[in-house]
Write an enzyme that holds these catalytic residues in place. Structure first.
Site, mmCIF file in Angstrom:
data_model
loop_
_atom_site.group_PDB
_atom_site.id
_atom_site.type_symbol
_atom_site.label_atom_id
_atom_site.label_comp_id
_atom_site.label_asym_id
_atom_site.label_seq_id
_atom_site.Cartn_x
_atom_site.Cartn_y
_atom_site.Cartn_z
ATOM 1 N N GLY A 1 6.808 84.881 45.843
ATOM 2 C CA GLY A 1 7.150 85.896 44.845
ATOM 3 C C GLY A 1 8.286 86.818 45.222
ATOM 4 O O GLY A 1 8.390 87.916 44.665
ATOM 5 N N SER A 2 9.188 86.381 46.132
ATOM 6 C CA SER A 2 10.270 87.315 46.497
ATOM 7 C C SER A 2 11.214 87.545 45.315
ATOM 8 O O SER A 2 11.743 88.645 45.147
ATOM 9 C CB SER A 2 11.029 86.821 47.733
ATOM 10 O OG SER A 2 11.782 85.667 47.437
ATOM 11 N N ASN A 3 11.425 86.545 44.465
ATOM 12 C CA ASN A 3 12.258 86.743 43.273
ATOM 13 C C ASN A 3 11.558 87.659 42.261
ATOM 14 O O ASN A 3 12.209 88.493 41.633
ATOM 15 C CB ASN A 3 12.588 85.399 42.611
ATOM 16 C CG ASN A 3 13.818 84.760 43.241
ATOM 17 O OD1 ASN A 3 14.938 85.211 43.034
ATOM 18 N ND2 ASN A 3 13.591 83.725 44.046
ATOM 19 N N HIS B 1 16.433 78.001 39.953
ATOM 20 C CA HIS B 1 16.305 76.759 40.708
ATOM 21 C C HIS B 1 17.245 76.826 41.915
ATOM 22 O O HIS B 1 18.395 77.237 41.776
ATOM 23 C CB HIS B 1 16.654 75.561 39.813
ATOM 24 C CG HIS B 1 16.407 74.261 40.479
ATOM 25 N ND1 HIS B 1 15.163 73.660 40.505
ATOM 26 C CD2 HIS B 1 17.232 73.448 41.188
ATOM 27 C CE1 HIS B 1 15.234 72.535 41.196
ATOM 28 N NE2 HIS B 1 16.487 72.371 41.622
ATOM 29 N N ASN C 1 14.608 79.989 34.088
ATOM 30 C CA ASN C 1 14.048 79.455 35.331
ATOM 31 C C ASN C 1 15.101 79.561 36.415
ATOM 32 O O ASN C 1 16.291 79.323 36.168
ATOM 33 C CB ASN C 1 13.666 77.981 35.136
ATOM 34 C CG ASN C 1 13.131 77.368 36.427
ATOM 35 O OD1 ASN C 1 12.299 77.978 37.112
ATOM 36 N ND2 ASN C 1 13.610 76.174 36.774
HETATM 37 C C1 GAR Z 1 12.981 80.031 44.775
HETATM 38 O O1 GAR Z 1 13.919 79.638 45.717
HETATM 39 C C2 GAR Z 1 13.241 79.322 43.476
HETATM 40 O O2 GAR Z 1 14.581 79.010 43.282
HETATM 41 C C3 GAR Z 1 12.423 78.079 43.628
HETATM 42 O O3 GAR Z 1 11.260 78.517 44.287
HETATM 43 C C4 GAR Z 1 11.596 79.584 45.137
HETATM 44 C C5 GAR Z 1 10.567 80.656 44.956
HETATM 45 O O4 GAR Z 1 10.738 81.635 45.925
HETATM 46 N N1 GAR Z 1 12.142 77.501 42.376
HETATM 47 C C6 GAR Z 1 12.053 76.171 42.182
HETATM 48 O O5 GAR Z 1 12.190 75.400 43.085
HETATM 49 C C7 GAR Z 1 11.785 75.744 40.746
HETATM 50 N N2 GAR Z 1 12.028 74.351 40.619
HETATM 51 P P1 GAR Z 1 10.048 83.046 45.751
HETATM 52 O O6 GAR Z 1 8.577 82.800 45.452
HETATM 53 O O7 GAR Z 1 10.225 83.742 47.056
HETATM 54 O O8 GAR Z 1 10.706 83.729 44.641
#
Ligand code: GAR
Length: 333
Positions: free
Chosen positions: A12-14, A105, A103
């Protein structure tokens, strides 16, 4: 205020970055976080940030999208941000939020997208393929995985010594920039700019009163309705006056000025100004001639008469102007 929701499945950092970017004084507010797994770090992080978080099991995401839509409706969600969300988004939700699901990616889509390509898998594939650059993409979600229109994309360089982990860290830094950018860009397309204020509205605001005048329809080509009447388009003309230069009534032609208007202006000018002026000149001549003839009593009387006649003619002038408005409104002129 535009409420948005984040959907997340892991760290969940994003999601945290979006909340920190928007939830302190911006016009965008992360009002809800939906997750598809229990006991994942993002739940605790959202709790600390005060964002309501709801867990829906995978079966609900798959079989009961209406339950998800109901929660989104309850929170007045206008846009959804998938921040590392790994469940499939049902067609009903995509249709309900057409063009309003973003989304993120971790690659330069369309490269390294599609089924099975997420998180660490993407970075591993990029390193193994010996790529010299990778990056991150925010795109609009459609029914085809990772294939919707790109909103923002940014590159990072891949160095020979990079590992999937070091590349992931670099890509994350870029994601923290482009995800808020993409949200702002998309929200801007949802909120139409405020309509320019009409002259009537502006005046009503200055005077602090409500503007009850109905707007003139754009295609209005008729003439101004008669005094006091209401036209079929709902326009009321209480005075009979027209304003052909007003920006709200560009199509209203000015009626020719009735000749009685001119006659009355001349009469009023004569009554109010000219006659009192003539009376004043005649009597001042009389007053001074009698005085120089030694008729002091006659001079005093002439002076008194002058006062009386000037006042009478002025009062007549004022009365005629006062009468003019009710007579016009009664349709007599
Ligand atoms: C992120 O890097 C995002 O781009 C990727 O998951 C990660 C989640 O990181 N998403 C995908 O791969 C979708 N196909 P986070 O939980 O730290 O935000």
């Amino acid at each position: 205020m535009t409420n948005i929701a984040v959907f997340a499945s892991g760290t969940g950092s994003n999601a945290v970055n979006l909340v920190k970017t928007f939830n302190s004084g911006s016009r965008i507010h992360v009002a809800l976080c939906l997750v598809d797994r229990e006991n994942i770090p993002v739940i605790e992080k959202m709790r600390e940030l005060g964002v309501e978080t709801i867990y829906f099991p995978r079966s609900v995401w798959k079989e009961n999208p209406q339950a998800i839509l109901e929660v989104l409706r309850q929170h007045d969600i206008k846009l959804i941000a998938l921040a590392g969300f790994l469940s499939f988004i049902q067609e009903d939700i995509i249709n309900a939020y057409n063009g309003r699901i973003l989304n993120i990616h971790p690659s330069l889509l369309p490269a390294y997208g599609g089924k099975g390509m997420h998180g660490g898998n993407v970075h591993k594939a990029v390193i193994e393929a010996g790529e010299s650059k990778s990056g991150a993409t925010v795109h609009i979600v459609t029914n085809d995985i990772d294939a919707g229109p790109i909103v923002v994309q940014r590159e990072v360089s891949v160095l020979p010594e990079d590992t999937p982990e070091s590349l992931e860290a670099k890509v994350h830094q870029v994601e923290y920039q482009i995800f808020p950018e993409a949200v702002i860009k998309t929200v801007a397309t949802l909120t139409p700019p405020p309509a320019p204020k009409s002259v009537d509205d502006a005046w009503a605001e200055v005077l602090g009163v409500p503007n009850n005048v109905p707007p003139v329809p754009q295609n209005f080509t008729g003439s101004v309705p008669p005094t006091g009447s209401t036209s079929p388009t709902g326009l009321t003309n209480p005075t009979g006056l027209t304003n052909p230069t007003s920006p709200i009534s560009p199509a209203i032609p000015a009626d020719p000025m009735p000749p009685t208007y001119l006659v009355w202006s001349v009469i009023m000018t004569i009554l109010c100004c000219t006659i009192p002026g003539i009376v004043a000149i005649i009597y001042s001549a009389k007053v001074s001639s009698k005085y120089y003839q030694g008729d002091f009593e006659g001079s005093r009387r002439a002076s008194q008469n002058a006062e009386i006649w000037i006042i009478i003619s002025f009062v007549l002038g004022v009365l005629s102007s006062t009468l003019y408005l009710p007579l016009t409104l009664a349709g007599l002129f």
